[in-house]
Design an enzyme around this catalytic site. Structure first.
Site, short mmCIF file in Angstrom:
data_model
loop_
_atom_site.label_atom_id
_atom_site.label_comp_id
_atom_site.label_asym_id
_atom_site.label_seq_id
_atom_site.Cartn_x
_atom_site.Cartn_y
_atom_site.Cartn_z
N THR A 28 10.26 -1.70 4.22
CA THR A 28 10.27 -2.80 3.25
C THR A 28 9.77 -2.30 1.89
OG1 THR A 28 9.96 -4.47 4.95
CG2 THR A 28 9.27 -5.06 2.72
N THR A 31 11.84 1.02 -2.49
CA THR A 31 12.39 2.32 -2.07
C THR A 31 13.16 2.17 -0.77
OG1 THR A 31 10.40 3.31 -3.05
CG2 THR A 31 11.87 4.77 -1.80
N GLY A 84 8.69 3.02 2.73
CA GLY A 84 8.00 3.44 1.52
C GLY A 84 6.49 3.43 1.71
N LYS A 97 -0.33 1.28 2.60
CA LYS A 97 0.88 0.46 2.51
C LYS A 97 0.50 -1.00 2.44
CE LYS A 97 4.39 1.32 5.23
NZ LYS A 97 5.28 1.05 4.06
N GLY A 98 1.48 -1.85 2.04
CA GLY A 98 1.25 -3.27 2.10
C GLY A 98 1.23 -4.01 0.78
N GLY A 100 3.61 -4.82 -0.78
CA GLY A 100 4.69 -5.80 -0.71
C GLY A 100 4.47 -6.85 0.37
N GLU A 106 5.44 -3.49 9.54
CA GLU A 106 5.67 -2.06 9.30
C GLU A 106 4.84 -1.21 10.23
OE1 GLU A 106 4.61 -1.97 5.15
OE2 GLU A 106 6.71 -1.76 4.57
N LYS A 124 3.33 8.38 -6.16
CA LYS A 124 2.59 7.86 -4.99
C LYS A 124 1.67 8.92 -4.37
CE LYS A 124 4.88 3.96 -5.24
NZ LYS A 124 5.62 3.37 -4.13
O1 R5P Z 1 4.46 -4.02 2.03
C1 R5P Z 1 5.23 -3.26 1.46
C2 R5P Z 1 5.40 -1.85 1.90
O2 R5P Z 1 4.22 -1.30 2.40
C3 R5P Z 1 6.08 -0.91 0.90
O3 R5P Z 1 6.59 0.15 1.66
C4 R5P Z 1 5.19 -0.31 -0.12
O4 R5P Z 1 4.52 -1.34 -0.79
C5 R5P Z 1 5.99 0.56 -1.13
O5 R5P Z 1 6.86 -0.27 -1.86
P1 R5P Z 1 7.79 0.35 -3.01
O6 R5P Z 1 8.78 1.27 -2.32
O7 R5P Z 1 8.46 -0.86 -3.61
O8 R5P Z 1 6.91 1.10 -3.99
#
Ligand code: R5P
Length: 229
Positions: A28, A31, A84, A97-98, A100, A106, A124
């Protein structure tokens, strides 16, 4: 190139790791959404796999692309999960993580995966977790204030995540997320255990010893990292 373009590069390379007959965990975030998009194309080209999504948002995206979904009722193990992360520790590939809001599903999918491949842009990467981002912790809504106080006894400052309207963010699991500011985390494994032992905590965004690979794209190209490298 932009961070988004680097994310897409990493995602599309990781999507090539999916083979016929696999059970795939779909992550989620922005990415992971590029991964799902690429797998939608590969499905249309004839690749045969089934997938378990880690959020309602990913489920909707996958269904829209015709990706066949399955459940842990049908499959005990996931061959490959691609997801991601908000922070990736160099060397250990321990994660935060988290951000989002999807950490619980996840982590459940990651825990049943033979491989967890993280995809990200190089912003990251960190030497120690907690350097760049808060630590999300999913908690029950009942008594969240008491749970927050217990987390703060560990040295963090916990505040409930709110949405744009100012209401509490509610996860797919119906829980709240506390975003916790810790000093730089020196022992992620210990902190994960300490947080998890607090009554009212459902799960934390510390993924320790779970990622097997990380595909990271940036100005210096794409790196395929493994634990210890
Ligand atoms: O809860 C969301 C997940 O852990 C995502 O994988 C993490 O926040 C990375 O998100 P992004 O790819 O949008 O940077």
């Amino acid at each position: 190139m932009s961070a988004s373009e680097y994310k897409r590069q990493a995602a599309e390379l990781a999507a090539e790791m999916v083979e016929d007959g696999m059970v795939v965990g779909l992550g989620t975030g922005s990415t992971a959404a590029f991964v799902v998009e690429a797998l939608g194309r590969r499905h249309k080209e004839g690749l045969r796999f089934v997938a378990i999504p880690t959020s309602v948002a990913t489920e909707k995206q996958a269904l829209g692309l015709g990706i066949p979904l399955t459940t842990f009722g049908e499959h005990a193990r996931v061959n490959l999960t691609i997801d991601g992360a908000d922070e990736i520790q160099r060397g250990t590939l321990n994660l935060i993580k988290g951000l989002g809001g999807a950490l619980l599903r996840e982590k459940i999918v990651a825990a049943s995966s033979d491989r967890l491949v993280i995809v990200a842009d190089d912003t990251k990467l960190v030497d120690h977790l907690g350097m760049k981002t808060l630590l999300p912790v999913e908690v029950t809504s009942f008594g969240w204030e008491a749970t927050a106080r217990q987390i703060e006894r560990l040295g963090g400052q916990a505040s409930p995540r709110r949405n744009r309207e100012g209401a509490f963010f509610v996860s797919d699991g119906g829980n709240l997320i506390l975003d916790c500011r810790f000093p730089v985390i020196s022992d992620a494994g210990r902190l994960e255990q300490d947080i998890r032992s607090i009554v009212g905590v459902v799960e934390s965004g510390l993924f320790v010893g779970m990622a097997t690979d990380a595909i990271v794209a940036g100005g210096e190209g794409i790196a395929h990292l493994t634990v210890g490298a």
